[in-house]
Design a protein around this motif. Structure first.
Motif, short mmCIF file in Angstrom:
data_model
loop_
_atom_site.label_atom_id
_atom_site.label_comp_id
_atom_site.label_asym_id
_atom_site.label_seq_id
_atom_site.Cartn_x
_atom_site.Cartn_y
_atom_site.Cartn_z
N SER A 1 41.93 41.92 32.03
CA SER A 1 42.38 43.23 32.53
C SER A 1 43.09 44.02 31.44
O SER A 1 42.92 45.25 31.35
CB SER A 1 43.29 43.06 33.75
N ALA B 1 43.83 37.97 36.03
CA ALA B 1 43.14 37.58 34.79
C ALA B 1 43.67 38.47 33.69
O ALA B 1 43.01 39.42 33.25
CB ALA B 1 41.63 37.72 34.94
N HIS C 1 39.17 43.51 39.02
CA HIS C 1 40.27 42.65 38.58
C HIS C 1 41.54 42.98 39.38
O HIS C 1 42.30 42.07 39.73
CB HIS C 1 40.53 42.84 37.09
#
Length: 274
Positions: A141, A137, A131
């Protein structure tokens, strides 16, 4: 990634650095000013940590706390490779505070196990790493970070050394703070003794026992940490060396490479690329 390469990858997560490394380098004892958590991907290493000597092999989760004295050397003739996330203390403390409010753990946070075989945690760390170097995101995360901190905290490790259990005495904290506040300053053992209220010999012994380093070695580590910060800000290496208290750029380069396995120039290039 060839042996000896360190790659600081661009991170989309604020306060998080992503580093991939492959190296045969034996790191001298040093410290970081961030929390570090990662996964060994290949090979194995032995290292000194705040909880004694530990070994880590493929798939093991490895961690380090801010200010924790550690080193690392490969086991065998092959290089070892790892992926590491370095988390700013504010990021960890904010997440730990949320967990504390939910009754999950105390707000004062530390990683307990410097090396441990925890497959579920390793998978989560690698997911968060993906991530960090991928597209933002936030929901995923944020959830991963909270889950990682819960898993990595665990119960207090039974192998804590007597010095670690006792903590750093107040008198030595005063001496340590003197170095922390002005790492580039020219300090003498008499200065540290005056700050701690001890004799020079007592201050030397107590400081070394409490921190795992002599005052001079500790000061060098603080100067190296300052140098890393200034390099990330884009300062020239000559100016970094002067501002960090080193005799000259070559002096900084020798100590920097010994501690981190990469020269300040390579670190600067990686920081710019990130």
């Amino acid at each position: 990634m060839p042996s000896g390469q360190f790659q600081m990858q661009r991170s989309v997560l604020a306060g998080v650095q992503a580093v991939a490394a492959r190296s045969r380098h034996a790191f001298a004892r040093h410290t970081h000013d961030q929390f570090g958590i990662g996964v060994m991907r290949q090979g194995a290493q032995v290292s000194h940590s705040g909880r004694g000597q530990v070994t880590a092999g493929p798939g093991h989760v490895i961690t380090v706390n801010p200010g924790e004295v550690h080193d690392g050397a490969p086991i065998g003739d092959t290089p070892r490779a790892w992926q590491m996330l370095y988390l700013d203390p504010d990021v960890v403390m904010d997440a730990a505070g949320q967990l504390a409010e939910a009754g999950g753990l105390a707000a004062a946070y530390e990683f307990v196990y410097p090396a441990r075989d925890q497959p579920h945690l390793a998978r989560d760390v690698l997911r968060l790493y993906a991530h960090a170097i991928g597209s933002p995101a936030p929901l995923a995360s944020d959830a991963l970070l909270l889950r990682i901190l819960m898993q990595a905290h665990g119960e207090r490790a039974p192998e804590l050394t007597p010095d670690a259990r006792a903590g750093v005495p107040a008198c030595i904290r005063h001496a340590r703070d003197l170095i922390d506040d002005t790492p580039a300053a020219v300090l003498s053992l008499a200065d540290l003794a005056a700050a701690s209220g001890l004799s020079r010999y007592q201050a030397l012994r107590a400081f070394t026992r409490a921190t795992g380093m002599t005052p001079h070695a500790y000061q060098i580590q603080r100067r190296l940490l300052l140098a890393r910060q200034l390099i990330r800000r884009g300062m020239t290496l000559a100016d970094v060396a002067a501002a960090s208290g080193f005799a000259d750029q070559s002096h900084m380069t020798r100590l920097f490479a010994r501690a981190y396995g990469v020269s300040p120039g390579h670190y600067a290039s990686a920081a710019r690329a990130a």
